[in-house]
Design a protein around this motif. Structure first.
Motif, PDB file in Angstrom:
ATOM      1  N   VAL A   1      18.424  -2.532   2.764  1.00  0.00           N
ATOM      2  CA  VAL A   1      19.472  -3.517   3.045  1.00  0.00           C
ATOM      3  C   VAL A   1      19.964  -4.185   1.763  1.00  0.00           C
ATOM      4  O   VAL A   1      21.161  -4.401   1.572  1.00  0.00           O
ATOM      5  CB  VAL A   1      18.946  -4.568   4.045  1.00  0.00           C
ATOM      6  N   LEU A   2      19.042  -4.493   0.861  1.00  0.00           N
ATOM      7  CA  LEU A   2      19.394  -5.269  -0.330  1.00  0.00           C
ATOM      8  C   LEU A   2      19.878  -4.410  -1.493  1.00  0.00           C
ATOM      9  O   LEU A   2      20.527  -4.921  -2.411  1.00  0.00           O
ATOM     10  CB  LEU A   2      18.179  -6.080  -0.777  1.00  0.00           C
ATOM     11  N   ALA A   3      19.563  -3.110  -1.496  1.00  0.00           N
ATOM     12  CA  ALA A   3      19.854  -2.240  -2.639  1.00  0.00           C
ATOM     13  C   ALA A   3      21.293  -2.313  -3.134  1.00  0.00           C
ATOM     14  O   ALA A   3      21.523  -2.389  -4.353  1.00  0.00           O
ATOM     15  CB  ALA A   3      19.472  -0.800  -2.309  1.00  0.00           C
ATOM     16  N   PRO A   4      22.311  -2.302  -2.261  1.00  0.00           N
ATOM     17  CA  PRO A   4      23.685  -2.333  -2.784  1.00  0.00           C
ATOM     18  C   PRO A   4      23.999  -3.584  -3.602  1.00  0.00           C
ATOM     19  O   PRO A   4      24.888  -3.556  -4.454  1.00  0.00           O
ATOM     20  CB  PRO A   4      24.540  -2.287  -1.509  1.00  0.00           C
ATOM     21  N   PHE A   5      23.271  -4.663  -3.360  1.00  0.00           N
ATOM     22  CA  PHE A   5      23.559  -5.920  -4.053  1.00  0.00           C
ATOM     23  C   PHE A   5      22.759  -6.081  -5.343  1.00  0.00           C
ATOM     24  O   PHE A   5      23.081  -6.936  -6.167  1.00  0.00           O
ATOM     25  CB  PHE A   5      23.255  -7.096  -3.119  1.00  0.00           C
ATOM     26  N   CYS A   6      21.711  -5.269  -5.506  1.00  0.00           N
ATOM     27  CA  CYS A   6      20.843  -5.429  -6.676  1.00  0.00           C
ATOM     28  C   CYS A   6      21.555  -5.066  -7.974  1.00  0.00           C
ATOM     29  O   CYS A   6      21.193  -5.572  -9.040  1.00  0.00           O
ATOM     30  CB  CYS A   6      19.583  -4.571  -6.525  1.00  0.00           C
TER      31      CYS A   6
ATOM     32  N   PRO B   1      26.263  -8.331 -10.906  1.00  0.00           N
ATOM     33  CA  PRO B   1      25.912  -9.488 -11.741  1.00  0.00           C
ATOM     34  C   PRO B   1      25.378 -10.666 -10.942  1.00  0.00           C
ATOM     35  O   PRO B   1      24.387 -11.296 -11.330  1.00  0.00           O
ATOM     36  CB  PRO B   1      27.228  -9.823 -12.449  1.00  0.00           C
ATOM     37  N   SER B   2      26.023 -10.959  -9.823  1.00  0.00           N
ATOM     38  CA  SER B   2      25.551 -12.091  -9.026  1.00  0.00           C
ATOM     39  C   SER B   2      24.254 -11.753  -8.311  1.00  0.00           C
ATOM     40  O   SER B   2      23.390 -12.618  -8.126  1.00  0.00           O
ATOM     41  CB  SER B   2      26.623 -12.513  -8.018  1.00  0.00           C
ATOM     42  N   GLY B   3      24.088 -10.494  -7.901  1.00  0.00           N
ATOM     43  CA  GLY B   3      22.823 -10.073  -7.308  1.00  0.00           C
ATOM     44  C   GLY B   3      21.685 -10.205  -8.295  1.00  0.00           C
ATOM     45  O   GLY B   3      20.575 -10.617  -7.935  1.00  0.00           O
TER      46      GLY B   3
ATOM     47  N   PHE C   1      28.635 -10.321  -2.638  1.00  0.00           N
ATOM     48  CA  PHE C   1      29.288  -9.529  -1.603  1.00  0.00           C
ATOM     49  C   PHE C   1      30.650  -9.042  -2.071  1.00  0.00           C
ATOM     50  O   PHE C   1      31.114  -7.968  -1.682  1.00  0.00           O
ATOM     51  CB  PHE C   1      29.427 -10.341  -0.318  1.00  0.00           C
ATOM     52  N   ASP C   2      31.308  -9.824  -2.927  1.00  0.00           N
ATOM     53  CA  ASP C   2      32.594  -9.395  -3.484  1.00  0.00           C
ATOM     54  C   ASP C   2      32.407  -8.332  -4.557  1.00  0.00           C
ATOM     55  O   ASP C   2      33.277  -7.477  -4.749  1.00  0.00           O
ATOM     56  CB  ASP C   2      33.325 -10.594  -4.093  1.00  0.00           C
ATOM     57  N   GLU C   3      31.279  -8.379  -5.260  1.00  0.00           N
ATOM     58  CA  GLU C   3      31.056  -7.484  -6.396  1.00  0.00           C
ATOM     59  C   GLU C   3      30.525  -6.110  -6.011  1.00  0.00           C
ATOM     60  O   GLU C   3      30.660  -5.152  -6.781  1.00  0.00           O
ATOM     61  CB  GLU C   3      30.066  -8.129  -7.377  1.00  0.00           C
ATOM     62  N   VAL C   4      29.907  -5.982  -4.837  1.00  0.00           N
ATOM     63  CA  VAL C   4      29.326  -4.697  -4.458  1.00  0.00           C
ATOM     64  C   VAL C   4      30.426  -3.669  -4.238  1.00  0.00           C
ATOM     65  O   VAL C   4      31.508  -3.984  -3.723  1.00  0.00           O
ATOM     66  CB  VAL C   4      28.446  -4.850  -3.193  1.00  0.00           C
ATOM     67  N   GLN C   5      30.177  -2.435  -4.677  1.00  0.00           N
ATOM     68  CA  GLN C   5      31.169  -1.372  -4.539  1.00  0.00           C
ATOM     69  C   GLN C   5      31.134  -0.811  -3.131  1.00  0.00           C
ATOM     70  O   GLN C   5      30.109  -0.312  -2.676  1.00  0.00           O
ATOM     71  CB  GLN C   5      30.892  -0.256  -5.551  1.00  0.00           C
ATOM     72  N   ARG C   6      32.274  -0.882  -2.455  1.00  0.00           N
ATOM     73  CA  ARG C   6      32.371  -0.334  -1.102  1.00  0.00           C
ATOM     74  C   ARG C   6      32.880   1.092  -1.174  1.00  0.00           C
ATOM     75  O   ARG C   6      33.929   1.367  -1.733  1.00  0.00           O
ATOM     76  CB  ARG C   6      33.336  -1.185  -0.249  1.00  0.00           C
TER      77      ARG C   6
ATOM     78  N   PRO D   1      23.903 -25.264  -4.807  1.00  0.00           N
ATOM     79  CA  PRO D   1      25.282 -24.824  -5.084  1.00  0.00           C
ATOM     80  C   PRO D   1      25.367 -23.566  -5.932  1.00  0.00           C
ATOM     81  O   PRO D   1      26.259 -22.733  -5.727  1.00  0.00           O
ATOM     82  CB  PRO D   1      25.910 -26.025  -5.806  1.00  0.00           C
ATOM     83  N   GLU D   2      24.435 -23.388  -6.880  1.00  0.00           N
ATOM     84  CA  GLU D   2      24.458 -22.196  -7.720  1.00  0.00           C
ATOM     85  C   GLU D   2      24.120 -20.954  -6.897  1.00  0.00           C
ATOM     86  O   GLU D   2      24.790 -19.920  -6.997  1.00  0.00           O
ATOM     87  CB  GLU D   2      23.483 -22.351  -8.883  1.00  0.00           C
ATOM     88  N   LEU D   3      23.056 -21.042  -6.053  1.00  0.00           N
ATOM     89  CA  LEU D   3      22.705 -19.920  -5.192  1.00  0.00           C
ATOM     90  C   LEU D   3      23.815 -19.617  -4.192  1.00  0.00           C
ATOM     91  O   LEU D   3      24.132 -18.457  -3.916  1.00  0.00           O
ATOM     92  CB  LEU D   3      21.408 -20.214  -4.434  1.00  0.00           C
ATOM     93  N   PHE D   4      24.404 -20.657  -3.657  1.00  0.00           N
ATOM     94  CA  PHE D   4      25.488 -20.500  -2.689  1.00  0.00           C
ATOM     95  C   PHE D   4      26.635 -19.694  -3.309  1.00  0.00           C
ATOM     96  O   PHE D   4      27.173 -18.774  -2.695  1.00  0.00           O
ATOM     97  CB  PHE D   4      25.973 -21.874  -2.251  1.00  0.00           C
ATOM     98  N   MET D   5      26.965 -20.013  -4.555  1.00  0.00           N
ATOM     99  CA  MET D   5      28.027 -19.295  -5.260  1.00  0.00           C
ATOM    100  C   MET D   5      27.630 -17.833  -5.488  1.00  0.00           C
ATOM    101  O   MET D   5      28.424 -16.915  -5.219  1.00  0.00           O
ATOM    102  CB  MET D   5      28.306 -19.976  -6.602  1.00  0.00           C
ATOM    103  N   HIS D   6      26.402 -17.594  -5.983  1.00  0.00           N
ATOM    104  CA  HIS D   6      25.988 -16.230  -6.293  1.00  0.00           C
ATOM    105  C   HIS D   6      25.895 -15.362  -5.041  1.00  0.00           C
ATOM    106  O   HIS D   6      26.246 -14.177  -5.068  1.00  0.00           O
ATOM    107  CB  HIS D   6      24.652 -16.238  -7.025  1.00  0.00           C
ATOM    108  N   PHE D   7      25.408 -15.932  -3.925  1.00  0.00           N
ATOM    109  CA  PHE D   7      25.324 -15.146  -2.703  1.00  0.00           C
ATOM    110  C   PHE D   7      26.706 -14.748  -2.206  1.00  0.00           C
ATOM    111  O   PHE D   7      26.901 -13.645  -1.687  1.00  0.00           O
ATOM    112  CB  PHE D   7      24.559 -15.919  -1.621  1.00  0.00           C
TER     113      PHE D   7
END
Length: 431
Positions: free
Chosen positions: A122-127, A130-132, A74-79, A64-70
């Motif tokens: 692929v992963l860089a925008p999420f690193c 905070p959740s990344g 996606f909401d936290e990344v700057q588009r 559940p913790e990983l599910f929340m952070h993943f």
């Protein structure tokens, strides 16, 4: 060679264009699975995802913790551009990762190096969210990434991965790729590197992507200068200088900018740690296009080696919009990333015990140590190498060692492997 083609990476791994990264990620998700994999049972086109990726998705959904952070990352990344086709969910991310592990990294062009490290691209925008950060410092996630890398490795060491070692566009022996790789060295690819064949259409004799990635310089390219001078210390890697810091502490707030190195964490609380408190750290980052072997910076004896497991994509969070946050976190990652330690007792008692630290970042990040305790080394002897992924390294010295860097050794400069970077104060300063 055209001077306008070469865009130096300065140690960075992905282009400073968030829109390019978003487009790259979306492109991976929409690609069909490649046909090159060696293990057709493990990765086959009649499955939705490779088993190791399905296992990753199940891990996310069961915790559940990983599910929340993943979801949150996606909401936290700057588009940067809402009109682009983004990857908006962890399920779409799993599809992109699934496609990547069926392919070998391609050459991305002089100003677009994202393809050389496709998973980090692929992963860089999420690193840098905070959740990344919570995701990429999670031991379960890093253990699963290691499993994914193991599957990918089977392909990258196989002859099937040679399809990117051709003269075709976006391949490593295309005219642009050869030009970019040759310009800084000032000579042709064939003259700079050990090749088993002179024909690029025969992959220059390289047998796999990894064989190409771990290619070696020809002997005349990087000779040790003044090898018999015990007061000279040479560069262990071909790398951009990140920093030289003295009076390094045993414990420090390595996650805060300005509090850089924490020796106990770098050395994983090794018994040798107290000997280096108050000493000096030299750090450099390797370019994804350059040489990935390590060489001894001193004459001496190997006293200890060890491999330390750790993270792959964790970074120090900041507000910089540049997506390459891991490359900006060079000092931070020395305390948390997967790494190798090689302690060497210099024949010069003024230098004494020193340590080479190899830090694997991103992708497979394999650190291969090729020396063992008790081995006698000469400056320039092989210590090991990085495989597949991006990487950084440190040289750590005791506080009693009176080091002086040569004037040309400054942050942001490239120091060739086996070149003189330090001299012992009061000793020879010949360079």
């Amino acid at each position: 060679m055209s001077p306008s083609l070469y865009v130096p990476s300065h140690g960075r791994w992905v282009v400073n264009k968030p829109a390019v990264l978003d487009g790259w990620t979306y492109g991976q998700r929409t690609l069909p699975r490649a046909q090159q994999p060696r293990d057709k049972k493990a990765i086959s086109n009649d499955r939705k995802l490779a088993p190791v990726i399905e296992e990753f998705q199940q891990l996310i959904e069961d915790d559940p913790e990983l599910f929340m952070h993943f979801h949150r990352m996606f909401d936290e990344v700057q588009r940067q551009n809402s009109e682009l086709n983004h990857v908006y969910s962890y399920k779409e991310l799993m599809v992109a990762l699934d496609r990547i592990i069926t392919q070998a990294p391609r050459f991305g062009g002089a100003s677009n190096l994202v393809m050389g490290v496709p998973m980090y691209a692929v992963l860089a925008p999420f690193c840098n969210t905070p959740s990344g950060y919570s995701v990429f410092t999670n031991p379960k996630v890093n253990a699963q990434l290691h499993k994914i890398f193991d599957v990918w490795t089977e392909f990258l060491v196989s002859p099937e991965s040679c399809y990117v070692l051709s003269t075709n566009e976006q391949c490593w022996f295309s005219p642009m790729a050869l030009d970019v790789m040759s310009q800084r060295l000032g000579t042709s690819f064939y003259d700079a590197w050990v090749c088993r064949d002179s024909d690029p259409n025969k992959h220059y004799g390289f047998t796999s992507w990894d064989d190409f990635f771990t290619r070696r310089f020809r002997p005349q390219m990087r000779e040790v200068l003044d090898p018999d001078n015990p007061n000279l210390i040479t560069a262990a890697c071909e790398a951009y200088v990140h920093t030289i810091q003295s009076n390094v502490r045993a414990l420090d707030k390595f996650w805060i900018k300005g509090h850089t190195y924490s020796l106990s964490h770098i050395f994983n609380h090794d018994p040798f740690t107290p000997l280096f408190v108050g000493g000096t750290v030299y750090q450099g980052i390797l370019s994804s296009l350059d040489y990935h072997h390590w060489h001894s910076p001193v004459d001496g004896i190997v006293r200890k080696t060890c491999l330390i497991p750790g993270t792959y994509y964790a970074a120090r969070l900041d507000s910089d919009p540049d997506p390459d946050v891991v490359s900006r976190s060079q000092d931070f990652v020395t305390a948390v990333a997967a790494r190798a330690l090689i302690f060497i007792e210099s024949d010069n008692p003024v230098i004494g015990l020193m340590c080479f630290v190899a830090v694997g970042l991103g992708e497979v990040s394999t650190c291969e140590i090729t020396v063992k305790e008790g081995d006698r080394l000469k400056k320039g002897d092989d210590l090991g190498s990085f495989h597949f992924g991006g990487s950084t390294h440190c040289l750590v010295f005791r506080p009693q060692t009176p080091l002086k860097p040569f004037p040309h050794v400054q942050p942001g400069t490239v120091q060739n492997v086996n070149s003189n970077i330090f001299y012992i104060e009061g000793g020879s300063e010949k360079n």
